[in-house]
Design a protein around this motif. Structure first.
Motif, mmCIF file in Angstrom:
data_model
loop_
_atom_site.group_PDB
_atom_site.id
_atom_site.type_symbol
_atom_site.label_atom_id
_atom_site.label_comp_id
_atom_site.label_asym_id
_atom_site.label_seq_id
_atom_site.Cartn_x
_atom_site.Cartn_y
_atom_site.Cartn_z
ATOM 1 N N LEU A 45 0.826 -1.204 0.000
ATOM 2 C CA LEU A 45 0.000 0.000 0.000
ATOM 3 C C LEU A 45 0.863 1.258 0.000
ATOM 4 O O LEU A 45 0.570 2.243 -0.702
ATOM 5 N N ASN A 46 1.924 1.253 0.785
ATOM 6 C CA ASN A 46 2.779 2.442 0.875
ATOM 7 C C ASN A 46 3.572 2.693 -0.397
ATOM 8 O O ASN A 46 4.001 3.822 -0.655
ATOM 9 N N GLU A 47 3.757 1.654 -1.211
ATOM 10 C CA GLU A 47 4.444 1.807 -2.491
ATOM 11 C C GLU A 47 3.514 2.265 -3.604
ATOM 12 O O GLU A 47 3.973 2.623 -4.694
ATOM 13 N N THR A 48 2.209 2.222 -3.339
ATOM 14 C CA THR A 48 1.208 2.492 -4.368
ATOM 15 C C THR A 48 0.782 3.954 -4.329
ATOM 16 O O THR A 48 0.501 4.498 -3.260
ATOM 17 N N GLN A 90 -6.977 9.114 -5.411
ATOM 18 C CA GLN A 90 -7.727 10.356 -5.263
ATOM 19 C C GLN A 90 -6.907 11.321 -4.424
ATOM 20 O O GLN A 90 -6.198 10.910 -3.501
ATOM 21 N N GLY A 91 -7.007 12.595 -4.752
ATOM 22 C CA GLY A 91 -6.290 13.611 -3.998
ATOM 23 C C GLY A 91 -7.243 14.494 -3.222
ATOM 24 O O GLY A 91 -8.404 14.656 -3.586
ATOM 25 N N GLY A 92 -6.745 15.077 -2.124
ATOM 26 C CA GLY A 92 -7.563 15.974 -1.325
ATOM 27 C C GLY A 92 -7.043 16.068 0.083
ATOM 28 O O GLY A 92 -5.865 15.802 0.348
ATOM 29 N N GLY A 93 -7.928 16.418 0.982
ATOM 30 C CA GLY A 93 -7.534 16.514 2.369
ATOM 31 C C GLY A 93 -7.320 15.157 2.993
ATOM 32 O O GLY A 93 -7.761 14.128 2.475
ATOM 33 N N ASN A 94 -6.603 15.134 4.106
ATOM 34 C CA ASN A 94 -6.392 13.967 4.954
ATOM 35 C C ASN A 94 -5.325 13.026 4.434
ATOM 36 O O ASN A 94 -4.717 12.286 5.214
ATOM 37 N N MET A 95 -5.077 13.013 3.115
ATOM 38 C CA MET A 95 -4.137 12.023 2.579
ATOM 39 C C MET A 95 -2.751 12.630 2.327
ATOM 40 O O MET A 95 -1.890 11.987 1.750
ATOM 41 N N ILE A 96 -2.500 13.838 2.833
ATOM 42 C CA ILE A 96 -1.240 14.519 2.538
ATOM 43 C C ILE A 96 -0.422 14.761 3.806
ATOM 44 O O ILE A 96 -0.971 14.897 4.896
ATOM 45 N N LYS A 97 0.893 14.764 3.625
ATOM 46 C CA LYS A 97 1.794 15.263 4.668
ATOM 47 C C LYS A 97 2.080 16.741 4.449
ATOM 48 O O LYS A 97 2.119 17.534 5.390
ATOM 49 N N ASP A 98 2.295 17.106 3.186
ATOM 50 C CA ASP A 98 2.649 18.487 2.887
ATOM 51 C C ASP A 98 2.267 18.802 1.444
ATOM 52 O O ASP A 98 2.414 17.948 0.557
ATOM 53 N N VAL A 99 1.774 20.008 1.223
ATOM 54 C CA VAL A 99 1.383 20.446 -0.110
ATOM 55 C C VAL A 99 2.025 21.803 -0.402
ATOM 56 O O VAL A 99 1.908 22.733 0.399
ATOM 57 N N THR A 100 2.715 21.886 -1.522
ATOM 58 C CA THR A 100 3.132 23.176 -2.075
ATOM 59 C C THR A 100 2.625 23.216 -3.505
ATOM 60 O O THR A 100 2.104 22.215 -4.034
ATOM 61 N N PHE A 101 2.780 24.344 -4.138
ATOM 62 C CA PHE A 101 2.356 24.423 -5.532
ATOM 63 C C PHE A 101 3.292 23.655 -6.459
ATOM 64 O O PHE A 101 2.966 23.416 -7.612
ATOM 65 N N GLU A 102 4.422 23.262 -5.932
ATOM 66 C CA GLU A 102 5.359 22.497 -6.732
ATOM 67 C C GLU A 102 5.165 20.999 -6.607
ATOM 68 O O GLU A 102 5.327 20.257 -7.576
ATOM 69 N N LYS A 103 4.825 20.528 -5.399
ATOM 70 C CA LYS A 103 4.665 19.081 -5.217
ATOM 71 C C LYS A 103 3.868 18.805 -3.946
ATOM 72 O O LYS A 103 3.698 19.676 -3.082
ATOM 73 N N VAL A 146 3.478 15.739 -0.831
ATOM 74 C CA VAL A 146 4.007 14.553 -0.161
ATOM 75 C C VAL A 146 2.845 13.849 0.515
ATOM 76 O O VAL A 146 2.087 14.465 1.279
ATOM 77 N N TYR A 147 2.696 12.564 0.233
ATOM 78 C CA TYR A 147 1.529 11.826 0.702
ATOM 79 C C TYR A 147 1.773 11.137 2.041
ATOM 80 O O TYR A 147 2.901 10.764 2.374
ATOM 81 N N GLN A 148 0.692 10.935 2.758
ATOM 82 C CA GLN A 148 0.734 10.115 3.968
ATOM 83 C C GLN A 148 0.948 8.655 3.584
ATOM 84 O O GLN A 148 0.722 8.241 2.438
ATOM 85 N N ASN A 149 1.364 7.850 4.545
ATOM 86 C CA ASN A 149 1.361 6.406 4.367
ATOM 87 C C ASN A 149 -0.058 5.879 4.504
ATOM 88 O O ASN A 149 -0.996 6.613 4.870
ATOM 89 N N ALA A 159 -4.164 6.513 5.420
ATOM 90 C CA ALA A 159 -4.624 7.871 5.111
ATOM 91 C C ALA A 159 -4.441 8.219 3.642
ATOM 92 O O ALA A 159 -5.266 8.936 3.070
ATOM 93 N N ARG A 160 -3.409 7.707 2.988
ATOM 94 C CA ARG A 160 -3.139 8.081 1.596
ATOM 95 C C ARG A 160 -4.269 7.652 0.658
ATOM 96 O O ARG A 160 -4.374 8.170 -0.461
ATOM 97 N N PHE A 161 -5.113 6.714 1.100
ATOM 98 C CA PHE A 161 -6.241 6.268 0.269
ATOM 99 C C PHE A 161 -7.598 6.729 0.810
ATOM 100 O O PHE A 161 -8.638 6.249 0.356
ATOM 101 N N GLU A 162 -7.611 7.624 1.773
ATOM 102 C CA GLU A 162 -8.863 8.098 2.371
ATOM 103 C C GLU A 162 -8.964 9.619 2.250
ATOM 104 O O GLU A 162 -9.077 10.350 3.236
ATOM 105 N N ALA A 163 -8.919 10.084 1.012
ATOM 106 C CA ALA A 163 -8.990 11.515 0.747
ATOM 107 C C ALA A 163 -10.367 12.063 1.106
ATOM 108 O O ALA A 163 -11.394 11.420 0.854
#
Length: 584
Positions: free
Chosen positions: A421-424, A428-441, A443-446, A449-453
């Motif tokens: 799962l962590n390699e996949t 879907q993108g959105g809240g809850n599934m991120i560690k950090d968001v910038t306009f450049e990139k 970083v997703y949660q493990n 959470a990464r699949f529960e946007a």
């Protein structure tokens, strides 16, 4: 054979009832007490009430064709006549009274009770020894002799129990305790089963489509909305903490239910369909290349066919299909021929929704892994019927839907091995599934959470946890055994209806009884059964390929759950005789 389901289907090598199995079932589930008013249709024994009444010799190996049919003008009496010998669970319901006046000129009479079971007990488990001790002492009842949760041993005894258990006592048991098994008390937990349909008590035999919900689940949902409702995680207030705890505790319950190694392997989704699509559109899209091969089986629900077809069309993949034999069993030797170094994924059902076939899941997973493939198991039809151990199966993904296991609709589970799962990449993108968001990139949660946007289905996840608590208190192994008993009972009665053809007769089955009836469209049969208050599914069951394999476009599909009884089966069979003889 499957390691999760080791039952025979109750049929011997000649196609007749397996006498040994029937005797075991009668001993295991129908303990007859002296001087109790037990009806004389003995579930699972295959003994006709009429034969006993008239003193005729009988054999459970031979159909009783010498007696006149009291219900119908041209049919033979089945071994247990639906509606004439009242099944154990029927006498505490108003189904008996309703049936007694359902057809002019038809007599439904209660006969003298049996004093002793026609079968002798063989070896008893420690549970059965304890139960039998209580049964033996029933005439000199005292409170100290009770099994846990049994409030009144003087009331009628059916199946496992030594009396009518106290529902309140069951509710007060610890979450990991097994309540004594009493099907009537279980039925009482489901408010909808007190409904009347077309003036008849509702008989719910559409469980493969969805199961009904016990009061414990309904109450838990109400409590959440009344006392805990909030979005989860991160908020700095009391209700958010309550809601988060309830949601994450539900995840822990699912982990234990599947025996996953970590809560991080449990992802909440809408259901099995969304879980399969998630894997197809995340892992599949990322890892599969043109020329790679996916193997599915003839038994699959459309939800385990269409996502792979779409992916194959988009990426130039090859889709291969495991065939089945004439009983609806997967042909493992043919599966072995399909496996090759190009096989990258195997995705198959653990239990067929259309036929009830239980597949040898552990073997299929191991064979797929042997050529380096990942393996997904669709457990939508399995989790309410049998114990599931994902670590023992060693599957890469396992999916199921909450509403198939007495939970709410709109909630389901994707289990996946944590590293996978962590390699996949998330789908879907959105809240809850991120560690950090910038306009450049980003970083997703493990996992998970990464699949529960976004905001998930919080309340229904909590409701699923309550459903798992409910199943755990009863005991999934007891549920499995009891439902198998019902399946044998129903199969032997349905086989004796002239013109009825069972579709799917695998040696290992869960509680699905698909059939067609000569001279009648499946929708006609379904409509008449509805008039009798009996809910079944008629159609293709979102499994057209497997039905076409058997030369039909649709079937009538009664399907069983733990709250069903022999009385339900008797009512179904009685109605089918009336349809066949056109006396409705």
């Amino acid at each position: 054979m499957s390691t999760n389901h080791q039952h025979s289907n109750g049929v011997d090598s000649n196609g007749g009832p397996d006498v040994k199995i029937l005797e075991q079932l009668a001993n295991r589930f129908f303990k007859v007490l002296p001087n109790e008013d037990i009806p004389k249709s003995i579930a699972g024994s295959g003994i006709s009430p009429s034969a006993l009444e008239q003193g005729n010799a009988f054999s459970i190996n031979e159909p009783q064709t010498s007696l006149p049919d009291p219900h119908f003008v041209d049919g033979q009496i089945p071994k247990s006549v639906a509606g004439s010998g009242i099944s154990p669970s029927l006498k505490n319901t108003d189904t008996y009274a309703a049936n007694a006046h359902s057809q002019p000129g038809t007599q439904y009479t209660r006969q003298e009770p049996f004093v002793h079971s026609p079968f002798q007990f063989e070896t008893l488990s420690s549970y059965e020894v304890q139960l039998q001790q209580v049964l033996n002492n029933i005439s000199s009842y005292n409170p100290d002799a009770q099994l846990p949760g049994v409030s009144n041993l003087s009331e009628p005894v059916f199946y496992f129990l030594s009396g009518k258990q106290s529902i309140q006592a069951i509710k007060s048991l610890p979450a990991n305790a097994h309540a004594p098994f009493d099907v009537e008390s279980i039925k009482a937990d489901f408010p909808i089963l007190r409904e009347r349909v077309n003036g008849r008590p509702l008989i719910w035999l559409d469980n493969a489509a969805t199961t009904q919900k016990p009061k414990q689940v309904i109450d838990r949902l109400s409590y959440f909305y009344e006392h805990e409702n909030s979005n989860i995680h991160r908020a700095a207030h009391e209700l958010a903490a309550r809601a988060t705890d309830a949601y994450e505790n539900a995840r822990k319950k699912v982990q234990a239910f599947l025996n996953a190694s970590s809560v991080n392997e449990i992802v909440f989704v809408r259901g099995s369909t969304e879980a399969i699509n998630l894997v197809a559109q995340s892992w599949g899209d990322e890892n599969l290349r043109a020329g790679d091969e996916i193997i599915i089986s003839y038994l699959e629900h459309h939800a385990n066919i269409v996502p792979w077809q779409q992916l194959a069309a988009r990426k130039g993949l090859v889709l291969r299909v495991i065939p089945v034999d004439d009983d609806g069993q997967l042909l493992l030797d043919e599966y072995a021929k399909l496996l090759n170094p190009k096989t990258r994924l195997v995705s198959f059902t653990q239990v067929s929704n259309a036929l009830g076939t239980v597949t040898p899941a552990k073997e299929i997973v191991a064979m797929g892994h042997a050529v380096g493939a990942k393996v997904l198991v669709d457990g939508a039809q399995a989790v309410s019927h049998m114990r599931v151990n994902v670590q023992e199966l060693n599957c890469d993904w396992y999916v199921f839907s909450g509403h198939k296991v007495f939970g709410p609709t709109g909630i389901g589970v994707l289990y996946g091995k944590e590293a996978l799962l962590n390699e996949t990449q998330p789908w879907q993108g959105g809240g809850n599934m991120i560690k950090d968001v910038t306009f450049e990139k980003t970083v997703y949660q493990n996992s998970p959470a990464r699949f529960e946007a976004g905001t998930g289905n919080i309340a229904d996840a909590v409701g699923l946890g309550a459903a798992i608590d409910y199943v755990t208190k009863i005991g999934i192994d007891l549920i499995n055994e009891y439902e198998h008993y019902l399946l044998v009972y129903a199969t032997n009665l349905l086989k004796q209806i002239k013109g009825l053809r069972l579709i799917g007769t695998a040696a290992e089955k869960a509680g699905v009884l698909s059939f067609v009836l000569d001279g009648f469209k499946t929708e006609e049969v379904g409509a008449y059964l509805n008039k009798a208050g009996i809910a079944v599914r008629s159609g293709h069951h979102c499994a057209q390929p497997i039905l076409r394999r058997f030369g039909v476009e649709s079937t009538v599909r009664p399907s069983l759950a733990v709250y069903n009884t022999c009385a339900d089966i008797d009512a179904l069979v009685d109605a089918l005789y009336k349809i066949r003889n056109k006396v409705y």
